[in-house]
Every structure is written in C-alpha cells, then in structure tokens.
Design a protein around this motif. Structure first.
Motif, PDB file in Angstrom:
ATOM      1  N   ASN A  72      14.098  -3.922  42.443  1.00  0.00           N
ATOM      2  CA  ASN A  72      13.892  -4.464  43.791  1.00  0.00           C
ATOM      3  C   ASN A  72      13.854  -3.386  44.873  1.00  0.00           C
ATOM      4  O   ASN A  72      14.615  -3.429  45.854  1.00  0.00           O
ATOM      5  CB  ASN A  72      15.004  -5.497  44.084  1.00  0.00           C
ATOM      6  CG  ASN A  72      14.630  -6.390  45.257  1.00  0.00           C
ATOM      7  OD1 ASN A  72      13.468  -6.437  45.683  1.00  0.00           O
ATOM      8  ND2 ASN A  72      15.613  -7.108  45.796  1.00  0.00           N
ATOM      9  N   ALA A  73      12.946  -2.451  44.701  1.00  0.00           N
ATOM     10  CA  ALA A  73      12.852  -1.306  45.614  1.00  0.00           C
ATOM     11  C   ALA A  73      12.514  -1.745  47.044  1.00  0.00           C
ATOM     12  O   ALA A  73      12.833  -1.036  47.992  1.00  0.00           O
ATOM     13  CB  ALA A  73      11.793  -0.329  45.114  1.00  0.00           C
ATOM     14  N   TYR A  74      11.878  -2.911  47.205  1.00  0.00           N
ATOM     15  CA  TYR A  74      11.392  -3.297  48.551  1.00  0.00           C
ATOM     16  C   TYR A  74      12.231  -4.417  49.168  1.00  0.00           C
ATOM     17  O   TYR A  74      11.801  -5.093  50.089  1.00  0.00           O
ATOM     18  CB  TYR A  74       9.905  -3.671  48.469  1.00  0.00           C
ATOM     19  CG  TYR A  74       9.113  -2.582  47.773  1.00  0.00           C
ATOM     20  CD1 TYR A  74       8.855  -1.376  48.427  1.00  0.00           C
ATOM     21  CD2 TYR A  74       8.670  -2.733  46.459  1.00  0.00           C
ATOM     22  CE1 TYR A  74       8.179  -0.353  47.780  1.00  0.00           C
ATOM     23  CE2 TYR A  74       8.001  -1.712  45.802  1.00  0.00           C
ATOM     24  CZ  TYR A  74       7.747  -0.520  46.469  1.00  0.00           C
ATOM     25  OH  TYR A  74       7.097   0.496  45.836  1.00  0.00           O
ATOM     26  N   HIS A  75      13.450  -4.591  48.611  1.00  0.00           N
ATOM     27  CA  HIS A  75      14.405  -5.550  49.195  1.00  0.00           C
ATOM     28  C   HIS A  75      13.830  -6.946  49.363  1.00  0.00           C
ATOM     29  O   HIS A  75      13.931  -7.562  50.421  1.00  0.00           O
ATOM     30  CB  HIS A  75      14.910  -5.047  50.564  1.00  0.00           C
ATOM     31  CG  HIS A  75      15.543  -3.710  50.492  1.00  0.00           C
ATOM     32  ND1 HIS A  75      16.767  -3.491  49.899  1.00  0.00           N
ATOM     33  CD2 HIS A  75      15.114  -2.503  50.928  1.00  0.00           C
ATOM     34  CE1 HIS A  75      17.063  -2.202  49.974  1.00  0.00           C
ATOM     35  NE2 HIS A  75      16.067  -1.577  50.574  1.00  0.00           N
ATOM     36  N   LYS A  76      13.217  -7.446  48.340  1.00  0.00           N
ATOM     37  CA  LYS A  76      12.685  -8.811  48.402  1.00  0.00           C
ATOM     38  C   LYS A  76      13.781  -9.794  47.987  1.00  0.00           C
ATOM     39  O   LYS A  76      14.777  -9.412  47.363  1.00  0.00           O
ATOM     40  CB  LYS A  76      11.495  -8.962  47.439  1.00  0.00           C
ATOM     41  CG  LYS A  76      10.377  -7.977  47.700  1.00  0.00           C
ATOM     42  CD  LYS A  76       9.653  -8.294  48.990  1.00  0.00           C
ATOM     43  CE  LYS A  76       8.451  -7.352  49.148  1.00  0.00           C
ATOM     44  NZ  LYS A  76       7.867  -7.413  50.485  1.00  0.00           N
ATOM     45  N   GLY A  77      13.545 -11.079  48.296  1.00  0.00           N
ATOM     46  CA  GLY A  77      14.455 -12.126  47.836  1.00  0.00           C
ATOM     47  C   GLY A  77      13.879 -12.776  46.585  1.00  0.00           C
ATOM     48  O   GLY A  77      12.701 -12.604  46.260  1.00  0.00           O
ATOM     49  N   TYR A  78      14.726 -13.518  45.873  1.00  0.00           N
ATOM     50  CA  TYR A  78      14.244 -14.286  44.719  1.00  0.00           C
ATOM     51  C   TYR A  78      13.282 -15.381  45.188  1.00  0.00           C
ATOM     52  O   TYR A  78      13.357 -15.840  46.330  1.00  0.00           O
ATOM     53  CB  TYR A  78      15.425 -14.967  44.015  1.00  0.00           C
ATOM     54  CG  TYR A  78      16.299 -14.029  43.197  1.00  0.00           C
ATOM     55  CD1 TYR A  78      15.820 -13.447  42.030  1.00  0.00           C
ATOM     56  CD2 TYR A  78      17.614 -13.773  43.571  1.00  0.00           C
ATOM     57  CE1 TYR A  78      16.640 -12.611  41.268  1.00  0.00           C
ATOM     58  CE2 TYR A  78      18.436 -12.953  42.827  1.00  0.00           C
ATOM     59  CZ  TYR A  78      17.940 -12.371  41.667  1.00  0.00           C
ATOM     60  OH  TYR A  78      18.744 -11.550  40.922  1.00  0.00           O
ATOM     61  N   THR A  79      12.431 -15.853  44.310  1.00  0.00           N
ATOM     62  CA  THR A  79      11.597 -17.031  44.600  1.00  0.00           C
ATOM     63  C   THR A  79      12.512 -18.257  44.651  1.00  0.00           C
ATOM     64  O   THR A  79      13.711 -18.163  44.329  1.00  0.00           O
ATOM     65  CB  THR A  79      10.541 -17.261  43.498  1.00  0.00           C
ATOM     66  OG1 THR A  79      11.238 -17.583  42.289  1.00  0.00           O
ATOM     67  CG2 THR A  79       9.678 -16.039  43.284  1.00  0.00           C
ATOM     68  N   ASN A  80      11.952 -19.397  44.977  1.00  0.00           N
ATOM     69  CA  ASN A  80      12.749 -20.629  45.067  1.00  0.00           C
ATOM     70  C   ASN A  80      13.248 -21.103  43.714  1.00  0.00           C
ATOM     71  O   ASN A  80      14.162 -21.914  43.628  1.00  0.00           O
ATOM     72  CB  ASN A  80      11.906 -21.771  45.662  1.00  0.00           C
ATOM     73  CG  ASN A  80      11.587 -21.467  47.098  1.00  0.00           C
ATOM     74  OD1 ASN A  80      12.331 -20.733  47.763  1.00  0.00           O
ATOM     75  ND2 ASN A  80      10.468 -21.985  47.584  1.00  0.00           N
ATOM     76  N   TYR A  81      12.572 -20.649  42.690  1.00  0.00           N
ATOM     77  CA  TYR A  81      12.869 -21.144  41.341  1.00  0.00           C
ATOM     78  C   TYR A  81      14.228 -20.568  40.908  1.00  0.00           C
ATOM     79  O   TYR A  81      14.373 -19.363  40.707  1.00  0.00           O
ATOM     80  CB  TYR A  81      11.736 -20.682  40.416  1.00  0.00           C
ATOM     81  CG  TYR A  81      11.710 -21.340  39.063  1.00  0.00           C
ATOM     82  CD1 TYR A  81      11.950 -22.713  38.908  1.00  0.00           C
ATOM     83  CD2 TYR A  81      11.425 -20.587  37.924  1.00  0.00           C
ATOM     84  CE1 TYR A  81      11.904 -23.310  37.655  1.00  0.00           C
ATOM     85  CE2 TYR A  81      11.374 -21.166  36.660  1.00  0.00           C
ATOM     86  CZ  TYR A  81      11.624 -22.530  36.542  1.00  0.00           C
ATOM     87  OH  TYR A  81      11.586 -23.111  35.299  1.00  0.00           O
ATOM     88  N   VAL A  82      15.250 -21.450  40.731  1.00  0.00           N
ATOM     89  CA  VAL A  82      16.628 -20.989  40.549  1.00  0.00           C
ATOM     90  C   VAL A  82      17.033 -20.892  39.080  1.00  0.00           C
ATOM     91  O   VAL A  82      17.693 -19.952  38.660  1.00  0.00           O
ATOM     92  CB  VAL A  82      17.608 -21.932  41.295  1.00  0.00           C
ATOM     93  CG1 VAL A  82      19.070 -21.523  41.032  1.00  0.00           C
ATOM     94  CG2 VAL A  82      17.321 -21.898  42.786  1.00  0.00           C
ATOM     95  N   GLY A  83      16.620 -21.886  38.299  1.00  0.00           N
ATOM     96  CA  GLY A  83      17.066 -21.894  36.901  1.00  0.00           C
ATOM     97  C   GLY A  83      18.519 -22.284  36.821  1.00  0.00           C
ATOM     98  O   GLY A  83      19.068 -22.879  37.752  1.00  0.00           O
ATOM     99  N   TYR A  84      19.154 -21.894  35.736  1.00  0.00           N
ATOM    100  CA  TYR A  84      20.518 -22.368  35.552  1.00  0.00           C
ATOM    101  C   TYR A  84      21.241 -21.514  34.522  1.00  0.00           C
ATOM    102  O   TYR A  84      20.658 -20.701  33.820  1.00  0.00           O
ATOM    103  CB  TYR A  84      20.515 -23.830  35.113  1.00  0.00           C
ATOM    104  CG  TYR A  84      19.566 -24.103  33.964  1.00  0.00           C
ATOM    105  CD1 TYR A  84      18.246 -24.482  34.217  1.00  0.00           C
ATOM    106  CD2 TYR A  84      19.974 -23.959  32.641  1.00  0.00           C
ATOM    107  CE1 TYR A  84      17.367 -24.702  33.164  1.00  0.00           C
ATOM    108  CE2 TYR A  84      19.103 -24.175  31.598  1.00  0.00           C
ATOM    109  CZ  TYR A  84      17.802 -24.551  31.863  1.00  0.00           C
ATOM    110  OH  TYR A  84      16.922 -24.759  30.838  1.00  0.00           O
ATOM    111  N   TYR A  85      22.538 -21.782  34.447  1.00  0.00           N
ATOM    112  CA  TYR A  85      23.409 -21.142  33.473  1.00  0.00           C
ATOM    113  C   TYR A  85      23.399 -21.991  32.212  1.00  0.00           C
ATOM    114  O   TYR A  85      23.652 -23.174  32.262  1.00  0.00           O
ATOM    115  CB  TYR A  85      24.835 -21.095  34.060  1.00  0.00           C
ATOM    116  CG  TYR A  85      25.824 -20.353  33.197  1.00  0.00           C
ATOM    117  CD1 TYR A  85      26.363 -19.152  33.644  1.00  0.00           C
ATOM    118  CD2 TYR A  85      26.205 -20.839  31.950  1.00  0.00           C
ATOM    119  CE1 TYR A  85      27.272 -18.463  32.860  1.00  0.00           C
ATOM    120  CE2 TYR A  85      27.102 -20.159  31.165  1.00  0.00           C
ATOM    121  CZ  TYR A  85      27.642 -18.957  31.618  1.00  0.00           C
ATOM    122  OH  TYR A  85      28.517 -18.280  30.838  1.00  0.00           O
TER     123      TYR A  85
END
Ligand SMILES: *[C@@H]1O[C@H](CO)[C@@H](O)[C@H](O)[C@H]1NC(C)=O
Length: 611
Positions: free
Chosen positions: A177-190
């Motif tokens: 994450n060199a450009y400090h982006k955020g995750y997409t909305n897709y969260v997934g799960y444990y």
C-alpha cells in the motif's frame, strides 16, 4: 497486472557496495562462505538493489521483502523452495507468530507461485490499488473448477471447501500500500479456512523476531467460490503480516585450485569436494576434502597444490629459510635435497641417499637449464666449484639433468653403480662423426673433433647404492675431462655442502676421442656433486577476500597491491614487495566489512520516499 520497471538511484548504490551477483540470501551466505547472522541485507535483483530480511536457519533461509519495495522484483531469484510460503504475523501484544502454508495434498505437485505486484496465471486481488503486493498463489486459475474441492494446507492440516461458482481466487496477498489507499467496500469475514494461519500459528522465539518494519498491516485472502474472502481489518489482533519465502541452503560451486582436479557429487549440505593435486604436486596448505555445511559454506580452507622445491619451500616460509637439507616428496616418496640459497638465485643438490625408484623430474627442482655447477671435495676437506655449460655452437640446447635415466642421450657404462644424476650435454640428435664437441668450463671452451661418431656427452654422479665396482674400463686424465677440477675455485664457506652430500663415484664421457674418466682417475678428489641453479621468485600472492589484487610479476622487487572493496576496512599490509629471498614483505591483509549496511542507512542513501 504488470508494473513498469523504473530505473532509480538505487542501481548506483547497489553496484557501489559491490553486491551485484548476489541475488538472494543464499548467495550472500555463499559469498561469506557460510555463517552470516540473520538481519536486513541488500540483494541485487534484475538491475537494482532491494532490501530483504534474511533469516538464516540451519539448512534453510527465510527471506522477507521490505514493505518499502517498489518497482519490479523478480521473486523467483529470491527462493528455491516452491512448496512452502511462510506467514509471520504480529499481534496487539507485540508478540510474533508463524505459520507454514502449502498446497492441499491433492495439489502437492503444483508449485506455489510467489510474485511481486503481479499474479500471472491467477486471479488478482480486489484491493489492487493497495499495491505493490506480495502475492502467494495456490491453485492456478486454469486448475480451479466448479464443484471441485479446493483450499490450502496450514501447518500440516488441509482446509478445504467446495468451489460453488467456479470463481478461481486462490491467494494470500500482503499489500504494501505505497499510495495509502483504503480497502474496497468488500469486507469478507473471519472463518477457519481464512484464518487457520492465525489460529494454528505458533509463537516465534524472540531471537527469530522480524524487525517491525518488515510487517505490513494490509493483506487480502481469497479462496473460491465459497471458500472465503478476508482482509487486514477483520482480525483486530493482527497488527501486521510478513510473507516469507524459503530457500534450502546449498553451497557455491567449489573454487578451482591450480594444479589440482576436483570432484564433488553435489552442492547440498553433507556433500564433499575432493581436490587431487597433479602428479609431483602436494598440498602445502588448506584441505584436500571440504564439506558443504548447513550454513552455506565449505569447511576448511582452499588447498594449495605446489611442486616442492627450494623456491616454493622458500615461498611458503616467507623467504626466511636458510641453506640446508630439506625433505621433499615425489610420487609419495620422501627424500632430501640440499638448498643453497643465494641472493636472487641458488643451487639445489640431490642427496646421494635418494632411493633409485623415486620418480624425480630434475626439471621440477630448477628453472635454469643453461648451466650446472660441479662441486668437488679434496683430501684436505676443502671444496672447489666450477660451472659447466654447452659450447657456444650448442648454446641453444639445454644442459639436461636427469635422475637415474638418460633420455635423449647415450647412457653410462657403470649403470650398476646407480642411482645416478646424469648431466647430458650434446644429445644423440646433434651428435655426428667429425663434429666439434665438448663443453665450456668456467667460461672456457674445451673441444675435440668426434673421431668415430660415438655420441657420449655426459657427466654422471654415481650414488652407487649397491656398492658396485667400476667396470674394467678406466679412462684417463686430460684437460677436457678435468677442466672442472683444474679451473675450479674454492667454494665460499656459505656455499659449501655437508660432506655427506658428495659421492666419490662418477663417470665422464665425451666421445669418440674426447675422453672417458671415472672417480678413481684423480686421486685428490674424494667426492663430487652436481648442482642445478634455480632463480628465486615469489609465489603468486594469495587473494584476499573482499579485495581486488593487482600485481605484475613475481620477480624480486615486484609489488602486489590490494584494495579492499568499498564498505570494507583493512588490516595488514595493502602493499607487499617480493624480496630477493622469495617472500612477500609484511603481512597479508584482511578486509572486514565496515558495518552491516542497516536498512535505515540504505533508505537514507537511496533517498527513497516510499509512502
Ligand atoms: C521445502 O520446505 C519444506 C519444509 O517446510 C521441506 O520439507 C521440503 O523438503 C523443502 N523442499 C525442498 C525441495 O527442499
């Protein structure tokens, strides 16, 4: 997704610290002949330098990429074990844990694919904006199919699911994450499949901890088609992950040795390399057998094969030997020679006690075939010397000194009185009836005209091991035969030989009509000996690890200069001179790494702003 490779300042720094050619932790280990400690290192990767952490273990090494890494990295240069990937994670309590990922048993023949910022043959991460990333691919796209059993193996246990919709995802990606982006909305799960590497992980012993700056908090896992999707925010206890690749440690190709052949079955720990010197050469230092150890180096030190003679013995003694009797070896047999060291040259004499079956190549004792010295001893115990050479007409031919044989020459009459040192002058090939022959003693020619084509032309010192008697052929005293006596001069005390070095028996023959003589002809002579001249040189100076060596010659007065590689400091003498006694002045230098280039210093130098 492919990223364009950028040439950066890194290249310059990389080559200036001299690591080109060292592409991974095993190369570093090999270059150091084993025994590096775990730590951050810089390796060369396709034209640039990258920062890695090498965690050396007995027999294998784990390699982790710095999360600052950018541009193109050829991961395949970093590891050789394609069956495992290692995941470290660090928890909220700052403790580190480790798990080993492999293919499911049913895919065990399929290599894991670890790629940097790429996912060739695999479905890529959803959070590709958080590039660059280290991608560990399990089941390649073309091998995934609807309703198939997929998954991975964690710490020896298979975790599976049935692919419900033919979705081909099968990876673990650590996102830098060199450009400090955020995750997409897709969260997934444990779930168990997603987080077996957390649930089954074991505590890392503190001495195997990775520096914190090798962890990234960002990652993404995806399996299936109904296996699961997860990412770094799903388990708050996980503060960061680091994906390691594994290499089995092997040794570098063994170093070739001059005058030796080598053989080895392989480069794995436990394999040994055996060096065998050429005939006539013996190992004077180092080890004939070296074994690859689990730390990536060869045991012992590089052997040196050397022909033993007055000069090489002097070289090994740094020019400090005194004239005297020395034991040498030929073909497994030991015997003595007398080395008379002068300034820049000297003479060598074979002891009359040498066994006749020694395969002794006299040329291996001397590099000057233009003359011999005859020393004789008289009744009063005094010693006298004269030099004998070819006459000018034959001065391009060597004076041929041989032990117990007479190749190219007519042999002696008293062969029963062997072994003998044979000194041949005019060989059979140059000997004709009517030719002018003879020899030159102390610079003066003594010649005769060959009256009958008899090709004798030698002076032989007979060691007479069996105490045989001369044949009845007696010969006589004449100027040609005895110029070496008549013109001789007293031997300086420093060059005199021990009495035991003389043999009272000898035979000289120049014919036809030059003369024939034997040890009983001149009653004043109680013994003779023939010496070969050698010229003193130095041996080629040894290499110094992590230094360049420059030298022109091995003659006395020549200079060798060493320069430690950048980043190394020296002790010992960087300039050494070949002395007239055959040693290099001073002390061989060593070059020691100034500092182990720490990651932060490297960052500073490279002026990289990764984030
Ligand atoms: C790879 O590493 C594993 C240990 O995780 C080991 O059992 C295996 O033998 C290694 N593979 C090779 C090809 O050396």
């Amino acid at each position: 997704m492919m990223t364009l490779c950028r040439a950066t300042l890194v290249v310059l720094i990389c080559s200036s610290i001299g690591v080109s050619g060292q592409e991974n932790c095993v190369d570093l280990l090999n270059a150091a002949n084993g025994g590096l400690s775990s730590g951050p290192y810089i390796v060369y990767n396709g034209g640039k330098c990258i920062n890695v952490y090498c965690q050396f273990n007995h027999g294998h090494v784990l390699t982790f990429l710095s999360p600052m890494t950018s541009g193109c990295v050829d991961m395949s240069r970093l590891y050789n074990n394609k069956t495992v990937a290692i995941v470290y994670h660090i928890r909220a309590d700052a403790k580190q844990h480790i798990a080993t990922l492999k293919q499911l048993g049913k895919f065990s023949n399929v290599p894991l694919s670890v790629q940097f910022n790429a996912n060739v043959e695999y479905q890529g991460p959803i959070n590709s904006a958080m590039a660059p990333y280290v991608f560990v691919g399990f089941i390649p796209k073309h091998m995934t199919k609807l309703h198939d059993i997929q998954g991975w193996n964690v710490n020896g246990k298979d975790f599976t699911f049935v692919n419900c919709d033919a979705n081909p995802n099968s990876y673990f990606a650590a996102l830098f994450n060199a450009y400090h982006k955020g995750y997409t909305n897709y969260v997934g799960y444990y779930n168990k499949l997603m987080f077996a590497w957390y649930d089954l992980s074991t505590a890392v012993p503190t001495h195997e901890y990775l520096p914190r700056n090798f962890f990234t908090p960002f990652f993404e896992i995806h399996h299936g088609g109904c296996g699961g999707f997860s990412r770094g925010t799903n388990v708050p206890d996980i503060q960061g992950v680091a994906v390691g690749v594994r290499s089995e440690i092997t040794c570098a190709n063994p170093i070739p040795v001059q005058h030796a052949s080598l053989s080895f079955p392989g480069l794995s720990p436990g394999n040994s390399v055996t060096y065998t010197c050429e005939p006539g050469y013996i190992i004077v230092s180092g080890d004939a057998v070296r074994t690859c150890h689990g730390l990536g180096g060869w045991t012992g030190t590089k052997p040196k094969c050397q022909v033993q003679n007055c000069v090489t013995m002097q070289n090994n003694a740094a020019g400090k030997l005194k004239s005297g009797l020395y034991q040498i070896n030929r073909g497994g047999m030991n015997f003595h020679i007398y080395c008379n060291y002068g300034n820049g040259d000297g003479y060598v004499y074979v002891s009359p006690s040498v066994p006749g079956d020694v395969d002794l190549n006299m040329a291996s004792l001397s590099d000057d075939s233009s003359l011999v010295k005859v020393i004789h001893r008289r009744h009063d115990g005094k010693q006298y010397e004269a030099t004998i050479q070819q006459i000018t007409a034959f001065n391009t031919l060597p004076v041929s000194v041989q032990f117990n044989k007479h190749d190219g020459y007519k042999g002696i009459l008293n062969a029963a009185m062997g072994p003998y040192v044979f000194t041949g002058f005019i060989p059979l090939s140059h000997n004709v009836k009517g030719g002018v022959q003879g020899w030159k003693v102390n610079g003066k020619e003594f010649t005769f005209t060959n009256c009958d084509g008899n090709p004798n032309s030698y002076f032989a010192v007979l060691f007479n091991a069996k105490k045989a008697a001369y044949t009845s052929y007696k010969g006589w005293r004449n100027n040609l035969m005895y110029a070496w006596y008549d013109l001789s001069t007293p031997v300086p005390v420093s060059d005199s030989l021990p009495a035991a070095m003389f043999s009272k028996d000898y035979e000289i023959h120049h014919g036809g009509c030059g003369g024939y003589s034997i040890g009983t002809t001149v009653s004043d002579v109680t013994g003779v000996m023939i010496g070969q001249r050698f010229i003193i040189t130095c041996s080629e100076p040894d290499d110094v690890r992590d230094a360049t060596k420059t030298f022109d010659d091995v003659k006395p007065g020549s200079i060798v200069t060493f320069i430690c590689n950048p980043g190394y400091t020296s002790s010992g003498d960087l300039v050494r001179t070949c002395t007239s006694t055959g040693g290099w002045s001073g002390v061989q230098p060593t070059c020691t790494r100034l500092i182990q280039m720490p990651l932060s210093a490297f960052e500073l130098l490279a002026n990289i702003t990764p984030y």
